[in-house]
Motif scaffolding. Structure first.
Motif, PDB file in Angstrom:
ATOM      1  N   ASP A 228     -18.104 -42.714 -16.158  1.00  0.00           N
ATOM      2  CA  ASP A 228     -18.399 -43.871 -17.004  1.00  0.00           C
ATOM      3  C   ASP A 228     -17.354 -44.013 -18.098  1.00  0.00           C
ATOM      4  O   ASP A 228     -16.950 -45.115 -18.450  1.00  0.00           O
ATOM      5  CB  ASP A 228     -19.786 -43.731 -17.644  1.00  0.00           C
ATOM      6  N   ILE A 236     -15.129 -53.335 -17.690  1.00  0.00           N
ATOM      7  CA  ILE A 236     -16.007 -54.466 -18.034  1.00  0.00           C
ATOM      8  C   ILE A 236     -15.525 -55.203 -19.282  1.00  0.00           C
ATOM      9  O   ILE A 236     -15.901 -56.351 -19.497  1.00  0.00           O
ATOM     10  CB  ILE A 236     -17.491 -54.033 -18.206  1.00  0.00           C
ATOM     11  N   LEU A 266     -17.031 -53.558 -24.010  1.00  0.00           N
ATOM     12  CA  LEU A 266     -17.782 -54.813 -23.980  1.00  0.00           C
ATOM     13  C   LEU A 266     -19.087 -54.549 -24.714  1.00  0.00           C
ATOM     14  O   LEU A 266     -19.942 -53.816 -24.225  1.00  0.00           O
ATOM     15  CB  LEU A 266     -18.069 -55.222 -22.537  1.00  0.00           C
ATOM     16  N   ALA A 267     -19.223 -55.124 -25.904  1.00  0.00           N
ATOM     17  CA  ALA A 267     -20.395 -54.806 -26.722  1.00  0.00           C
ATOM     18  C   ALA A 267     -21.407 -55.942 -26.675  1.00  0.00           C
ATOM     19  O   ALA A 267     -21.403 -56.828 -27.526  1.00  0.00           O
ATOM     20  CB  ALA A 267     -19.964 -54.515 -28.153  1.00  0.00           C
ATOM     21  N   VAL A 268     -22.258 -55.928 -25.668  1.00  0.00           N
ATOM     22  CA  VAL A 268     -23.290 -56.955 -25.534  1.00  0.00           C
ATOM     23  C   VAL A 268     -24.648 -56.399 -25.946  1.00  0.00           C
ATOM     24  O   VAL A 268     -25.327 -56.936 -26.826  1.00  0.00           O
ATOM     25  CB  VAL A 268     -23.364 -57.485 -24.081  1.00  0.00           C
ATOM     26  N   THR A 269     -25.035 -55.292 -25.318  1.00  0.00           N
ATOM     27  CA  THR A 269     -26.407 -54.812 -25.466  1.00  0.00           C
ATOM     28  C   THR A 269     -26.747 -54.381 -26.893  1.00  0.00           C
ATOM     29  O   THR A 269     -25.931 -53.781 -27.587  1.00  0.00           O
ATOM     30  CB  THR A 269     -26.649 -53.630 -24.505  1.00  0.00           C
ATOM     31  N   GLY A 274     -31.319 -56.632 -24.045  1.00  0.00           N
ATOM     32  CA  GLY A 274     -30.547 -56.075 -22.941  1.00  0.00           C
ATOM     33  C   GLY A 274     -30.271 -57.172 -21.943  1.00  0.00           C
ATOM     34  O   GLY A 274     -29.317 -57.939 -22.078  1.00  0.00           O
ATOM     35  N   SER A 275     -31.172 -57.323 -20.956  1.00  0.00           N
ATOM     36  CA  SER A 275     -31.034 -58.415 -19.986  1.00  0.00           C
ATOM     37  C   SER A 275     -31.065 -59.761 -20.700  1.00  0.00           C
ATOM     38  O   SER A 275     -30.376 -60.705 -20.314  1.00  0.00           O
ATOM     39  CB  SER A 275     -32.183 -58.382 -18.978  1.00  0.00           C
ATOM     40  N   ASP A 276     -31.866 -59.833 -21.744  1.00  0.00           N
ATOM     41  CA  ASP A 276     -32.050 -61.099 -22.454  1.00  0.00           C
ATOM     42  C   ASP A 276     -30.913 -61.323 -23.449  1.00  0.00           C
ATOM     43  O   ASP A 276     -31.067 -61.160 -24.658  1.00  0.00           O
ATOM     44  CB  ASP A 276     -33.404 -61.071 -23.179  1.00  0.00           C
ATOM     45  N   TRP A 301     -25.640 -48.477 -26.428  1.00  0.00           N
ATOM     46  CA  TRP A 301     -25.215 -48.206 -25.046  1.00  0.00           C
ATOM     47  C   TRP A 301     -23.854 -48.801 -24.727  1.00  0.00           C
ATOM     48  O   TRP A 301     -23.663 -49.343 -23.636  1.00  0.00           O
ATOM     49  CB  TRP A 301     -26.226 -48.777 -24.052  1.00  0.00           C
ATOM     50  N   ILE A 302     -22.946 -48.768 -25.667  1.00  0.00           N
ATOM     51  CA  ILE A 302     -21.644 -49.388 -25.421  1.00  0.00           C
ATOM     52  C   ILE A 302     -20.673 -48.357 -24.854  1.00  0.00           C
ATOM     53  O   ILE A 302     -20.336 -47.380 -25.506  1.00  0.00           O
ATOM     54  CB  ILE A 302     -21.080 -50.014 -26.720  1.00  0.00           C
ATOM     55  N   THR A 303     -20.230 -48.600 -23.638  1.00  0.00           N
ATOM     56  CA  THR A 303     -19.332 -47.675 -22.945  1.00  0.00           C
ATOM     57  C   THR A 303     -17.912 -47.850 -23.445  1.00  0.00           C
ATOM     58  O   THR A 303     -17.405 -48.964 -23.487  1.00  0.00           O
ATOM     59  CB  THR A 303     -19.361 -47.957 -21.427  1.00  0.00           C
TER      60      THR A 303
HETATM   61  C1  LIG Z   1     -24.838 -45.804 -18.962  1.00  0.00           C
HETATM   62  C2  LIG Z   1     -24.965 -47.174 -19.551  1.00  0.00           C
HETATM   63  C3  LIG Z   1     -23.833 -47.802 -20.025  1.00  0.00           C
HETATM   64  C4  LIG Z   1     -23.927 -49.068 -20.588  1.00  0.00           C
HETATM   65  N1  LIG Z   1     -22.796 -49.652 -21.078  1.00  0.00           N
HETATM   66  C5  LIG Z   1     -22.883 -50.863 -21.680  1.00  0.00           C
HETATM   67  C6  LIG Z   1     -21.732 -51.491 -22.261  1.00  0.00           C
HETATM   68  O1  LIG Z   1     -20.629 -50.964 -22.214  1.00  0.00           O
HETATM   69  N2  LIG Z   1     -21.874 -52.672 -22.859  1.00  0.00           N
HETATM   70  C7  LIG Z   1     -23.076 -53.311 -22.935  1.00  0.00           C
HETATM   71  O2  LIG Z   1     -23.126 -54.385 -23.498  1.00  0.00           O
HETATM   72  N3  LIG Z   1     -24.190 -52.752 -22.405  1.00  0.00           N
HETATM   73  C8  LIG Z   1     -24.124 -51.541 -21.780  1.00  0.00           C
HETATM   74  N4  LIG Z   1     -25.249 -50.969 -21.238  1.00  0.00           N
HETATM   75  C9  LIG Z   1     -26.518 -51.640 -21.371  1.00  0.00           C
HETATM   76  C10 LIG Z   1     -27.006 -52.321 -20.091  1.00  0.00           C
HETATM   77  O3  LIG Z   1     -26.171 -53.374 -19.758  1.00  0.00           O
HETATM   78  C11 LIG Z   1     -28.442 -52.741 -20.350  1.00  0.00           C
HETATM   79  O4  LIG Z   1     -29.177 -51.582 -20.131  1.00  0.00           O
HETATM   80  C12 LIG Z   1     -28.924 -53.863 -19.467  1.00  0.00           C
HETATM   81  O5  LIG Z   1     -28.366 -55.073 -19.936  1.00  0.00           O
HETATM   82  C13 LIG Z   1     -30.435 -53.926 -19.404  1.00  0.00           C
HETATM   83  O6  LIG Z   1     -30.965 -54.021 -20.687  1.00  0.00           O
HETATM   84  P1  LIG Z   1     -32.166 -53.079 -21.171  1.00  0.00           P
HETATM   85  O7  LIG Z   1     -31.844 -51.692 -20.825  1.00  0.00           O
HETATM   86  O8  LIG Z   1     -32.461 -53.419 -22.588  1.00  0.00           O
HETATM   87  O9  LIG Z   1     -33.395 -53.473 -20.260  1.00  0.00           O
HETATM   88  P2  LIG Z   1     -34.401 -54.733 -20.413  1.00  0.00           P
HETATM   89  O10 LIG Z   1     -33.611 -55.975 -20.572  1.00  0.00           O
HETATM   90  O11 LIG Z   1     -35.372 -54.355 -21.501  1.00  0.00           O
HETATM   91  O12 LIG Z   1     -35.083 -54.696 -19.020  1.00  0.00           O
HETATM   92  C14 LIG Z   1     -36.112 -53.753 -18.671  1.00  0.00           C
HETATM   93  C15 LIG Z   1     -36.635 -54.090 -17.289  1.00  0.00           C
HETATM   94  O13 LIG Z   1     -37.199 -55.413 -17.249  1.00  0.00           O
HETATM   95  C16 LIG Z   1     -36.571 -56.210 -16.252  1.00  0.00           C
HETATM   96  N5  LIG Z   1     -36.376 -57.584 -16.766  1.00  0.00           N
HETATM   97  C17 LIG Z   1     -35.775 -57.925 -17.923  1.00  0.00           C
HETATM   98  N6  LIG Z   1     -35.779 -59.255 -18.079  1.00  0.00           N
HETATM   99  C18 LIG Z   1     -36.382 -59.780 -16.984  1.00  0.00           C
HETATM  100  C19 LIG Z   1     -36.686 -61.122 -16.567  1.00  0.00           C
HETATM  101  N7  LIG Z   1     -36.369 -62.176 -17.314  1.00  0.00           N
HETATM  102  N8  LIG Z   1     -37.299 -61.271 -15.384  1.00  0.00           N
HETATM  103  C20 LIG Z   1     -37.640 -60.203 -14.623  1.00  0.00           C
HETATM  104  N9  LIG Z   1     -37.373 -58.917 -14.980  1.00  0.00           N
HETATM  105  C21 LIG Z   1     -36.761 -58.702 -16.143  1.00  0.00           C
HETATM  106  C22 LIG Z   1     -35.235 -55.544 -15.986  1.00  0.00           C
HETATM  107  O14 LIG Z   1     -34.812 -55.782 -14.658  1.00  0.00           O
HETATM  108  C23 LIG Z   1     -35.556 -54.084 -16.200  1.00  0.00           C
HETATM  109  O15 LIG Z   1     -36.098 -53.504 -15.054  1.00  0.00           O
HETATM  110  C24 LIG Z   1     -25.177 -49.712 -20.660  1.00  0.00           C
HETATM  111  C25 LIG Z   1     -26.311 -49.080 -20.148  1.00  0.00           C
HETATM  112  C26 LIG Z   1     -26.225 -47.835 -19.609  1.00  0.00           C
HETATM  113  C27 LIG Z   1     -27.467 -47.174 -19.077  1.00  0.00           C
END
Ligand SMILES: Cc1cc2nc3c(=O)[nH]c(=O)nc-3n(C[C@H](O)[C@H](O)[C@H](O)COP(=O)(O)OP(=O)(O)OC[C@H]3O[C@@H](n4cnc5c(N)ncnc54)[C@H](O)[C@@H]3O)c2cc1C
Ligand code: HEM
Ligand code: HEM
Length: 304
Positions: A228, A236, A266-269, A274-276, A301-303
């Protein structure tokens, strides 16, 4: 009955006597000849059909001199493989002086760049007798190049830092910049045009299967956490700059990052998004003099 087996393998798996660069000039000995060299100051042994002169190594042997004296002049294959990793033979290949005529090695030694004979350890397209429409000679050349580079430079660094938790050695990343390996981590893109890439590939001809080869080969370093940090941030983080950055930002950032002299992420999360991505709370507002952006918020979680 039709022959359903693939043709016999033409792939050469390197074996113990191939370890030294001098393999072509290796002398052939008989078992009786080796038997004469059975004293502390004149000590030869046979390991897997190869003859080692350990006269200068006896006193340096981490396992002690006495065990070597017990097998002086003899075939010590079983004793050796019972107590050492086979890589020890590569490291001490300088003591190799010849082979036993009429004997063939049976132990396979992992040698940089070679394919694994373990079933399913390699992707199917690398197996003898299988054809794939997706891979051509340029993919094979690149595969071989990256396999060697990975075995020689990345795997040792990865194994070391997977244990101590440190990031990849910066010199290694810079070396990958010099060799244009960093450039190949980002898929086909216009910044590759005009470059001569490893494996004799023109930047214009670089395709997604080349990138797949590079990614698959590096995953063989066997260190998931290290991987990683092995330019994950660049993979990314740089595409947004390449696709959406101003010319000024591109000129400032891209060459430095590809050369391995600057890191990018890439600093998004964020803790609450996260997803949102629409839920991001971090703000960027212009400073009063309009020269800077002032950032406020948390990232998670920024790599790098
Ligand atoms: C090792 C590692 C490295 C990472 N590196 C980076 C990085 O460099 N830069 C960065 O920006 N981020 C990074 N991330 C963050 C990663 O991109 C986020 O974990 C990801 O965006 C998901 O966000 P979350 O973990 O908050 O999960 P959540 O968004 O809280 O999601 C939790 C669960 O709910 C589901 N879910 C969420 N929304 C919906 C929806 N609308 N409909 C249906 N299901 C849904 C998801 O599929 C998931 O199963 C890293 C994560 C890890 C583990
Ligand atoms: C080319 C010949 C040999 C080389 C280069 C060699 C090298 C080494 C090295 C580097 C080690 C440290 C442990 C390791 O890194 O794995 C070691 C340990 C040892 N070796 Fe050898 N060796 C050779 C032959 C032999 C033979 C023939 C015997 C036995 C007859 C032997 C018995 C041992 C023992 C008992 C240890 C200690 C193992 C332990 O502490 O776990 N070695 N040897
Ligand atoms: C008494 C109140 C609180 C205490 C004692 C506390 C303590 C802590 C500690 C010790 C950590 C570090 C966790 C770690 O290193 O694993 C942490 C992380 C964090 N806290 Fe709190 N906290 C408090 C309240 C809050 C509140 C109210 C919020 C949000 C509104 C918050 C948001 C966070 C976030 C986002 C992190 C980072 C999480 C991560 O990186 O995984 N905390 N907190």
């Amino acid at each position: 009955m039709a022959n359903i087996l693939p043709p016999p393998s033409k792939t050469r798996y390197l074996t113990v006597p191939d370890t030294a660069a001098k393999k072509d000039s290796l002398k052939q000995f008989s078992v009786d000849e080796v038997k004469q060299h059975n004293k502390e100051d004149d000590l030869w042994i046979i390991i897997d059909s190869a003859v080692y002169d350990l006269s200068k190594f006896v006193d340096l042997h981490p396992g002690g001199a006495h065990v070597l004296l017990q097998v002086a002049g003899q075939d010590a294959t079983e004793a050796f493989f019972g107590m050492h990793r086979s890589e020890v033979l590569t490291k001490y290949g300088r003591y190799l002086i010849g082979t036993i005529s009429g004997q063939k090695p049976v132990h396979i030694l992992p040698t940089p760049g070679t394919l694994s004979p373990v079933p399913y350890a390699e992707p199917m397209w690398l197996a003898e007798g299988y054809k794939s429409p997706y891979y051509n000679d340029s993919h094979r050349r690149l595969q071989k190049y990256i396999r060697e580079f990975n075995d020689e430079f990345v795997r040792p660094d990865a194994q070391l830092h997977e244990l101590d938790g440190k990031r990849p050695t910066p010199e290694l990343i810079r070396k990958m910049g010099d060799l244009k390996i960093n450039h190949m981590r980002l898929g086909p893109n216009k910044f590759l045009h005009g470059l001569d890439l490893p494996g004799g590939i023109k930047g214009e001809d670089y395709d997604y299967f080349h990138e797949l080869v590079v990614t698959q080969e590096f995953s063989r370093c066997g260190a998931r956490g290290y991987m990683d940090g092995f330019q994950g941030g660049m993979v990314i983080g740089l595409p947004p700059v390449m696709n959406f950055g101003s010319k000024k930002i591109q000129e400032e950032v891209i060459p430095e990052v590809l050369a391995g002299r600057k890191w990018i992420s890439l600093a998004v999360t964020e803790a609450f998004a996260g997803s949102d991505v629409a839920g991001l709370r971090t703000t960027a507002t212009k400073s009063e003099d309009g020269k800077y952006y002032v950032l406020n918020g948390t990232k998670k979680w920024i790599t790098k």
